[in-house]
Design an enzyme around this catalytic site. Sequence first.
Site, PDB file in Angstrom:
ATOM      1  N   ASP A  59      38.482 -35.511  53.603  1.00 40.94           N
ATOM      2  CA  ASP A  59      39.066 -35.952  52.329  1.00 40.94           C
ATOM      3  C   ASP A  59      40.513 -36.421  52.532  1.00 40.94           C
ATOM      4  OD1 ASP A  59      37.593 -36.140  50.025  1.00 40.94           O
ATOM      5  OD2 ASP A  59      37.711 -34.005  49.523  1.00 40.94           O
TER       6      ASP A  59
ATOM      7  N   LYS B  70      27.684 -37.874  46.763  1.00 39.76           N
ATOM      8  CA  LYS B  70      28.090 -37.819  48.175  1.00 39.76           C
ATOM      9  C   LYS B  70      26.908 -37.418  49.070  1.00 39.76           C
ATOM     10  CE  LYS B  70      32.809 -36.942  46.767  1.00 39.76           C
ATOM     11  NZ  LYS B  70      33.887 -35.990  46.460  1.00 39.76           N
TER      12      LYS B  70
ATOM     13  N   GLN C 249      35.076 -29.635  46.850  1.00 42.31           N
ATOM     14  CA  GLN C 249      35.228 -30.461  45.662  1.00 42.31           C
ATOM     15  C   GLN C 249      36.256 -29.843  44.705  1.00 42.31           C
ATOM     16  OE1 GLN C 249      33.622 -33.517  45.129  1.00 42.31           O
ATOM     17  NE2 GLN C 249      34.959 -33.669  43.346  1.00 42.31           N
TER      18      GLN C 249
END
Length: 291
Positions: free
Chosen positions: A119, A52, A96
């Site tokens: 997200d 990312k 994450q």
Amino acid sequence: MVLIDGKKTSEILQSEIADEVVRIKELGGRVPHLAAVLVGSDGASETYVSGKVKACERVGFKSTLIRFDENVTESELLNCVTQLNNDADLDGFIVQLPLPKHISENKVVEAINPQKDVDGFHAVNVGRMVVGMSAFISATPFGIMELIKRYKIETSGKNCVVIGRSNIVGRPMSILLSQKGIDCTVTLCHSRTKNLKEICYQADIIVAALGMAEFLTGDMVKEGAVVIDVGITRVRSDKTKSGWKLLGDVKFDEVAPKCSFITPVPGGVGPMTIAALLYNTLLSSKKEVYQ
Ligand code: NAD
């Protein structure tokens, strides 16, 4: 049979995002800024997060990586989330997952400001998606919808079977595919579903997202079906340099010859996920989701 090239489609989407960043700069604007929070040193999470960060560099975004060791307390992590929520220089951030067992993932995700939740995991974004409002849509379902659109796959009135009901893949997929404008008739299947083989055999479109290697076999798929394989299972292999290979949820050699379109693993859905996260960050920087 058309092999859907997720790698190429992801590169195209990323180059469109990069062009947009150039335009923003030319107009004297601020480049999009994404932060990622990584707890511990799980190998897969390290790989995802570094992918990312590298993708941010490729498209010209600013990126920040915040690391905690795995003993970080829940309240320390929640403090970090509050700081990121209040950081005016940041357009979006991700924490994450998975997190260590002593930290509630729900608490952490719900502490994120929905306007920075690129997200798309926060209940506000999920709820907005369900009622058809603009929202950050979680990256994997977003990436799959983008593949369906860019390959001009017909969806209206089609029978679609989604296998797997997780909050980040299966369930949002089922909602997006049934939305007005996409107009599939969706059946959402899970581990308690009976007659799965017969249900799949009726499907025009199958999204396999259950995480069981090569689960969907040729006898479950009708001629001409579209098959989207989300699964990623790492198995030992003596044929690769790393000693590992990735398998999808679809027994590709049996299923592919029957399909009109199919995504491979690797190189199908996976590469779209990062591009989708970047796209959400761009939308956030342009205030296009929450105006
Ligand atoms: P999950 O474990 O949270 O959910 C799996 C779902 O499958 C559950 O809802 C369960 O009910 C269902 N299921 C399990 N066994 C079943 C069976 N025998 N029949 C029918 N349904 C069954 O998984 P997830 O997070 O949704 O991920 C699914 C897969 O997709 C995993 O392999 C994961 O690695 C992969 N994944 C890939 C990407 C990507 O970018 N390509 C992103 C996220 C997840």
